[in-house]
Write an enzyme that holds these catalytic residues in place. Structure first.
Site, PDB file in Angstrom:
ATOM      1  N   CYS A  78     -10.180  31.527 -28.232  1.00 54.54           N
ATOM      2  CA  CYS A  78      -9.780  30.427 -29.101  1.00 54.54           C
ATOM      3  C   CYS A  78      -9.151  30.984 -30.363  1.00 54.54           C
ATOM      4  O   CYS A  78      -9.627  32.001 -30.850  1.00 54.54           O
ATOM      5  CB  CYS A  78     -10.987  29.559 -29.453  1.00 54.54           C
ATOM      6  SG  CYS A  78     -11.582  28.613 -28.040  1.00 54.54           S
ATOM      7  N   PRO A  79      -8.112  30.397 -30.875  1.00 52.53           N
ATOM      8  CA  PRO A  79      -7.509  29.119 -30.501  1.00 52.53           C
ATOM      9  C   PRO A  79      -6.427  29.233 -29.431  1.00 52.53           C
ATOM     10  O   PRO A  79      -5.819  28.234 -29.071  1.00 52.53           O
ATOM     11  CB  PRO A  79      -6.917  28.627 -31.814  1.00 52.53           C
ATOM     12  CG  PRO A  79      -6.462  29.875 -32.491  1.00 52.53           C
ATOM     13  CD  PRO A  79      -7.515  30.902 -32.130  1.00 52.53           C
TER      14      PRO A  79
END
Length: 84
Positions: A18-19
């Protein structure tokens, strides 16, 4: 939710963090036509929590989310989404 038999596109984001998991998914969804489906292979944890939620917040239909191995819920999952 009923799992679709096939998807128009497939994306494996199990090597991403992530992201980038959502960014890569969002870029592909943006290139799809309305009504097309995407199957995403993603890891449990943060990607599994954030990617389906973020896609739903954008108005796309989350069709199903299932673990690849029902005996190991900490492993990879499959997500099916239909573009709005």
């Amino acid at each position: 939710m009923q799992e679709p038999k096939t998807a128009n596109y497939f994306l494996d984001i199990t090597t991403e963090v992530c992201p980038l998991t959502f960014v890569r998914t969002k870029i592909l969804v943006e290139r799809m036509a309305a009504g097309e489906t995407l199957e995403v292979r993603l890891n449990a944890g943060e990607p599994l929590e954030n990617v389906p939620r973020s896609l739903a917040e954008l108005g796309h239909a989350v069709l199903a989310v299932e673990p690849e191995n029902r005996e190991d819920l900490s492993g990879p999952h499959r997500l099916w989404v239909r573009k709005r």
